[in-house]
Design a protein around this motif. Structure first.
Motif, mmCIF file in Angstrom:
data_model
loop_
_atom_site.group_PDB
_atom_site.id
_atom_site.type_symbol
_atom_site.label_atom_id
_atom_site.label_comp_id
_atom_site.label_asym_id
_atom_site.label_seq_id
_atom_site.Cartn_x
_atom_site.Cartn_y
_atom_site.Cartn_z
ATOM 1 N N ALA A 109 0.825 -1.210 0.000
ATOM 2 C CA ALA A 109 0.000 0.000 0.000
ATOM 3 C C ALA A 109 0.860 1.262 0.000
ATOM 4 O O ALA A 109 0.472 2.289 -0.570
ATOM 5 N N VAL A 110 2.040 1.202 0.641
ATOM 6 C CA VAL A 110 2.930 2.367 0.672
ATOM 7 C C VAL A 110 4.222 2.115 -0.092
ATOM 8 O O VAL A 110 4.970 3.056 -0.361
ATOM 9 N N GLY A 111 4.481 0.850 -0.433
ATOM 10 C CA GLY A 111 5.749 0.519 -1.076
ATOM 11 C C GLY A 111 5.633 0.168 -2.536
ATOM 12 O O GLY A 111 6.530 -0.466 -3.096
ATOM 13 N N MET A 112 4.551 0.601 -3.192
ATOM 14 C CA MET A 112 4.355 0.274 -4.599
ATOM 15 C C MET A 112 5.411 0.948 -5.469
ATOM 16 O O MET A 112 5.866 2.054 -5.181
ATOM 17 N N SER A 113 5.799 0.246 -6.521
ATOM 18 C CA SER A 113 6.828 0.756 -7.418
ATOM 19 C C SER A 113 6.462 2.130 -7.958
ATOM 20 O O SER A 113 5.344 2.359 -8.418
ATOM 21 N N ARG A 114 7.413 3.042 -7.898
ATOM 22 C CA ARG A 114 7.173 4.389 -8.401
ATOM 23 C C ARG A 114 7.204 4.448 -9.916
ATOM 24 O O ARG A 114 6.858 5.456 -10.514
ATOM 25 N N GLY A 115 7.602 3.327 -10.547
ATOM 26 C CA GLY A 115 7.606 3.281 -12.004
ATOM 27 C C GLY A 115 6.252 2.942 -12.583
ATOM 28 O O GLY A 115 6.060 2.975 -13.786
ATOM 29 N N THR A 127 8.937 7.479 0.021
ATOM 30 C CA THR A 127 10.180 8.240 0.204
ATOM 31 C C THR A 127 10.458 8.470 1.683
ATOM 32 O O THR A 127 11.601 8.334 2.146
ATOM 33 N N ARG A 128 9.423 8.808 2.433
ATOM 34 C CA ARG A 128 9.589 9.043 3.870
ATOM 35 C C ARG A 128 9.988 7.758 4.589
ATOM 36 O O ARG A 128 10.844 7.768 5.482
ATOM 37 N N LEU A 129 9.377 6.634 4.204
ATOM 38 C CA LEU A 129 9.705 5.349 4.826
ATOM 39 C C LEU A 129 11.165 4.993 4.578
ATOM 40 O O LEU A 129 11.884 4.574 5.503
ATOM 41 N N LEU A 130 11.621 5.167 3.341
ATOM 42 C CA LEU A 130 13.016 4.859 3.018
ATOM 43 C C LEU A 130 13.969 5.768 3.799
ATOM 44 O O LEU A 130 15.017 5.322 4.282
ATOM 45 N N TYR A 131 13.598 7.035 3.927
ATOM 46 C CA TYR A 131 14.433 7.990 4.666
ATOM 47 C C TYR A 131 14.553 7.577 6.128
ATOM 48 O O TYR A 131 15.649 7.601 6.708
ATOM 49 N N GLU A 132 13.437 7.200 6.729
ATOM 50 C CA GLU A 132 13.453 6.816 8.138
ATOM 51 C C GLU A 132 14.246 5.529 8.353
ATOM 52 O O GLU A 132 14.953 5.380 9.350
ATOM 53 N N MET A 133 14.133 4.585 7.420
ATOM 54 C CA MET A 133 14.871 3.328 7.562
ATOM 55 C C MET A 133 16.374 3.564 7.464
ATOM 56 O O MET A 133 17.153 2.995 8.238
ATOM 57 N N ASP A 134 16.785 4.405 6.531
ATOM 58 C CA ASP A 134 18.217 4.676 6.367
ATOM 59 C C ASP A 134 18.776 5.474 7.538
ATOM 60 O O ASP A 134 19.957 5.356 7.872
ATOM 61 N N ASP A 177 8.511 -1.487 -4.837
ATOM 62 C CA ASP A 177 9.572 -0.673 -5.431
ATOM 63 C C ASP A 177 10.928 -1.335 -5.165
ATOM 64 O O ASP A 177 11.204 -1.766 -4.036
ATOM 65 N N PRO A 178 11.795 -1.443 -6.180
ATOM 66 C CA PRO A 178 13.110 -2.077 -5.986
ATOM 67 C C PRO A 178 13.928 -1.438 -4.872
ATOM 68 O O PRO A 178 14.710 -2.120 -4.202
ATOM 69 N N ALA A 179 13.762 -0.125 -4.662
ATOM 70 C CA ALA A 179 14.533 0.552 -3.618
ATOM 71 C C ALA A 179 14.196 0.012 -2.234
ATOM 72 O O ALA A 179 15.018 0.059 -1.316
ATOM 73 N N LEU A 180 12.987 -0.515 -2.086
ATOM 74 C CA LEU A 180 12.559 -1.034 -0.796
ATOM 75 C C LEU A 180 13.250 -2.355 -0.464
ATOM 76 O O LEU A 180 13.363 -2.728 0.707
ATOM 77 N N LEU A 181 13.735 -3.045 -1.493
ATOM 78 C CA LEU A 181 14.289 -4.384 -1.305
ATOM 79 C C LEU A 181 15.811 -4.426 -1.369
ATOM 80 O O LEU A 181 16.396 -5.506 -1.319
ATOM 81 N N ARG A 182 16.450 -3.279 -1.492
ATOM 82 C CA ARG A 182 17.905 -3.298 -1.608
ATOM 83 C C ARG A 182 18.544 -3.612 -0.258
ATOM 84 O O ARG A 182 17.901 -3.479 0.798
ATOM 85 N N PRO A 183 19.822 -4.059 -0.234
ATOM 86 C CA PRO A 183 20.501 -4.386 1.027
ATOM 87 C C PRO A 183 20.444 -3.236 2.024
ATOM 88 O O PRO A 183 20.620 -2.074 1.669
#
Length: 402
Positions: A7-13, A36-43, A86-92
């Motif tokens: 629901a929040v991690g759908m591919s941006r493409g 984008t916010r989720l990825l920022y918080e995780m990093d 989104d692939p960015a969500l699954l990267r190492p």
């Protein structure tokens, strides 16, 4: 833990199909912002907060060692649409470990069934192993609904405060093929046509796929729209199979339509699903090299499939001939099964076996024959080197190793 993370991690493409295009057009900006916010918080989870920095400054002024973090954050998510993430969500460093949760195997289903049975009042004579055998491809949600909802409803309608075996058996059928929606005044000839169709499926299934068990044969219309069905179930969990088994499934799929032609003199409607299944199985054979060089027609969409390749046509016609011969050779059994279906409308495995007799697997088990696998009952290819070596008991020579 984030449930339904798609629901929040759908591919941006953007993702085509499944109704996702509308979401991308109407709410794509909002979802992109959330991702984008989720990825920022995780990093940034390992970075110090303002409070951490303030505490560290105070400790340094007091000549103390800043306290080290004694906690960790584990991110987990779940989805039934991993293809849209989104692939960015699954990267190492993010959601980098993907665990696929398949449908439960026999051991898992037994534990699930026992767990849900413990939550309801039920007859102590319920055979859990029979339920496990009848649900080889069922999901935990289907098992839960069948036991805790549908079977309980059937018991209440029967004025009982406990569930019996038949309640669960019928509830499982409802989960797999829909609720019974019988046609009370169906024309007798129409009903007989449905009976011949399903009896044809059952007879060919009985003889060409003895490694499966016929769970139920019915000519009662279901809420899914089907006028009848024959439901086979695997006797062992299947993770691979010889291609001949796929050929056998094609014969079973063709059998209903051919049985109507053989016994009623002409083809009827009602075999669309069977023939689509047969086409799909032919495509599976092509993908696995059954026809040798690629058959281009089989790689098109099933709806557009045209069997112009003579190799496919030749095998298709050959299988139809084999099915017709089996039906004629066992005509008495087909007629007996049709009569029983018209009388009872719905037959269990035990009732089907009473009419057709035991298949080769059941006879082998009754005679105590030791088998490495039930797949032995569909034949052992004598062209295989393993079979030849086993028969001659000759070990490979030194020369052959070289």
């Amino acid at each position: 833990f984030i449930d339904e993370i798609d629901a929040v991690g759908m591919s941006r493409g953007g993702v085509m199909g499944g109704g996702q295009m509308a979401g991308g057009m109407m709410g794509g900006g909002m979802m992109n912002g959330a991702l984008t916010r989720l990825l920022y918080e995780m990093d940034g989870i390992s970075e110090q907060t303002r409070m951490d920095k303030l505490k560290a400054t105070i400790n340094r002024l007091l000549g103390k060692e800043p306290p080290k973090r004694d906690w960790h954050v584990l991110f987990m998510g779940s989805t039934n649409r991993p293809d849209v993430l989104d692939p960015a969500l699954l990267r190492p460093g993010r959601f980098d470990q993907v665990i696929k949760v398949d449908r439960p195997d026999r051991v898992g289903r037994k534990a699930i069934i026992q767990g849900y049975l413990s939550k309801i009042n039920h007859d102590k004579s319920i055979d859990v192993d029979v339920i496990v055998a009848d649900t080889p491809r069922a999901t935990p949600a289907q098992v839960m609904s069948a036991i805790t909802k549908d079977s309980v409803r059937r018991a209440l309608f029967a004025s009982r405060n406990y569930v019996v075996q038949d309640d669960i058996d019928q509830a499982i059928q409802e989960q797999l093929v829909g609720m019974a929606n019988p046609i009370e005044d169906m024309d007798p000839v129409l009903l007989r046509q449905v009976a011949y169709h399903e009896a044809g499926h059952a007879l060919i299934q009985h003889y060409v796929m003895p490694d499966q068990r016929i769970s139920r044969v019915s000519i009662v219309r279901r809420s899914s729209g089907t006028l009848g069905y024959m439901l086979p179930v695997d006797t062992v969990e299947m993770y691979g199979q010889p291609l001949r088994r796929i050929v056998s499934r094609i014969m079973v799929a063709l059998a209903g339509h051919i049985a109507v032609k053989v016994f009623m003199g002409e083809f009827w409607t009602g075999a669309t699903g069977d023939y689509n299944m047969a086409r799909q199985e032919f495509r599976n054979l092509a993908v696995h090299g059954y026809f040798g060089p690629p058959v281009s027609e089989l790689f098109r969409d099933v709806k557009e499939l045209q069997f112009s390749d003579e190799r496919v046509e030749r095998i298709w016609i050959s299988l139809e001939d084999q099915v017709e011969k089996l039906l004629i050779d066992h005509a008495d059994e087909v007629e007996a099964l049709v009569d029983r279906l018209l009388e009872r409308r719905d037959l269990s495995n035990r009732e089907v076996v009473e009419v057709l007799g035991k298949n080769s697997l059941q006879l082998a088990e009754e005679q105590g024959i030791q088998m490495e696998s039930v797949l032995e009952q569909i034949g052992t290819n004598m062209e295989g080197l393993e079979y030849k070596r086993r028969q001659t008991k000759v070990s490979p020579s030194k020369d052959s190793k070289e």
